[in-house]
Each structure stands twice: as structure tokens, then as C-alpha cells.
Write a protein that holds these residues in place. Structure first.
Motif, mmCIF file in Angstrom:
data_model
loop_
_atom_site.group_PDB
_atom_site.id
_atom_site.type_symbol
_atom_site.label_atom_id
_atom_site.label_comp_id
_atom_site.label_asym_id
_atom_site.label_seq_id
_atom_site.Cartn_x
_atom_site.Cartn_y
_atom_site.Cartn_z
ATOM 1 N N PHE A 25 -10.953 -13.361 -13.557
ATOM 2 C CA PHE A 25 -11.423 -12.203 -12.926
ATOM 3 C C PHE A 25 -10.217 -11.154 -12.773
ATOM 4 C CE2 PHE A 25 -11.805 -9.857 -8.996
ATOM 5 C CZ PHE A 25 -12.816 -9.112 -9.270
ATOM 6 N N MET A 26 -9.256 -11.668 -12.142
ATOM 7 C CA MET A 26 -8.086 -10.633 -11.972
ATOM 8 C C MET A 26 -7.453 -10.125 -13.296
ATOM 9 S SD MET A 26 -7.520 -10.469 -8.642
ATOM 10 C CE MET A 26 -6.260 -9.356 -8.796
ATOM 11 N N GLU A 27 -7.250 -10.915 -14.519
ATOM 12 C CA GLU A 27 -6.927 -10.437 -15.565
ATOM 13 C C GLU A 27 -8.279 -9.352 -16.228
ATOM 14 O OE1 GLU A 27 -4.846 -9.440 -18.583
ATOM 15 O OE2 GLU A 27 -4.357 -10.725 -17.306
ATOM 16 N N GLU A 28 -9.317 -9.474 -15.701
ATOM 17 C CA GLU A 28 -10.309 -8.441 -16.157
ATOM 18 C C GLU A 28 -9.767 -7.207 -15.588
ATOM 19 O OE1 GLU A 28 -14.637 -9.399 -16.197
ATOM 20 O OE2 GLU A 28 -14.059 -11.829 -16.071
ATOM 21 N N CYS A 29 -9.528 -7.294 -14.056
ATOM 22 C CA CYS A 29 -8.978 -6.173 -13.448
ATOM 23 C C CYS A 29 -8.043 -5.684 -13.803
ATOM 24 C CB CYS A 29 -9.052 -6.539 -11.755
ATOM 25 S SG CYS A 29 -10.842 -7.133 -10.958
ATOM 26 N N PHE A 30 -7.190 -6.342 -14.052
ATOM 27 C CA PHE A 30 -5.731 -5.729 -14.564
ATOM 28 C C PHE A 30 -5.911 -5.323 -15.752
ATOM 29 C CE2 PHE A 30 -3.269 -9.167 -12.217
ATOM 30 C CZ PHE A 30 -3.090 -8.527 -11.002
#
Length: 130
Positions: A25-30
């Protein structure tokens, strides 16, 4: 125009998520933040520690009172700030509506106050030049 986007999160939406799911999820946001950067819209941002690490200041009886935790009594807490450059509010809404973070909580999009920020910038310059 500059906008401050306050990203909120609800702990309940994160319950049961594995470390791998959260990392994905964090990678999607980044990755979306990178799209905003490439488009010249990402001005900056800061992730915040969990609400339990916050303190709130209030005036009580002419004295500053410090209490642990956030001010808001709500299930959603501020998780981070994103500074955005957009043509207008509708453009800011269009950009942020695609941010993966909206799946974990709302984003409040607020225009920056250019008049007061110009005063702040002038004071910063005066201090640097003194």
C-alpha cells in the motif's frame, strides 16, 4: 495555487493487514506521489507518527496546558500532509481523488493562504538578512 492536503487514517481500516500488505500500500502511495512530482504538482509533504505520539496545547486560566494525544475525539486521525500545486480547487480534487491513501481515510484539501504566507516569507527573509 498551493493546497495543503491533510491525509487522515482510521485504525480500523488497517486492522488485520500484514506487513507485506502495508508495504504494498505504501509503495502505491509513493508511486502516485511520484506521478504528482513528474507533473509538477508535488510541492512537499510529511508523514506523521501515530496520533498517540501527539500532544495538544490549550490555554486554561491564562496558562498553557499540555495534554497527551490529539485534540480531535474521532476515529480518524491526521496521518500526513501533502503540499500540492494545482490550477484551482477542482484540479486539486481531481489529482487527490486518484491517491491510493484515500482508501484508508479521507483527504481534506485546503487552499494555502497566500496573503499570510507572503508575510511569513518576508519575515523569513528579514531574519536571514539581519
Amino acid at each position: 495555487m498551493k493546497f495543503v492536503c491533510l491525509g487522515y487514517y482510521d485504525d480500523a481500516t488497517m486492522e488485520g493487514k500484514t506487513e507485506a500488505e502495508m508495504a504494498e500500500f505504501m509503495e502505491e502511495c509513493f508511486a502516485y506521489d511520484d506521478e504528482l512530482r513528474r507533473g509538477g504538482h508535488f510541492v512537499g509533504g510529511e508523514a506523521l507518527q501515530r496520533a498517540e505520539a501527539a500532544v495538544t496545547l490549550r490555554m486554561k486560566g491564562g496558562q498553557v496546558d499540555v495534554t497527551d494525544g490529539p485534540f480531535a475525539e474521532t476515529k480518524e486521525q491526521i496521518g500526513g500532509l501533502l503540499f500540492l500545486e494545482a490550477r484551482d480547487l477542482n484540479h486539486a480534487i481531481a489529482l487527490m481523488s486518484k491517491h491510493p491513501g484515500v482508501r484508508f481515510g479521507p483527504f481534506e484539501i485546503r487552499p494555502a493562504n497566500d496573503e499570510i504566507n507572503a508575510l511569513i516569507k518576508a519575515r523569513d527573509a528579514a531574519i536571514k538578512n539581519s
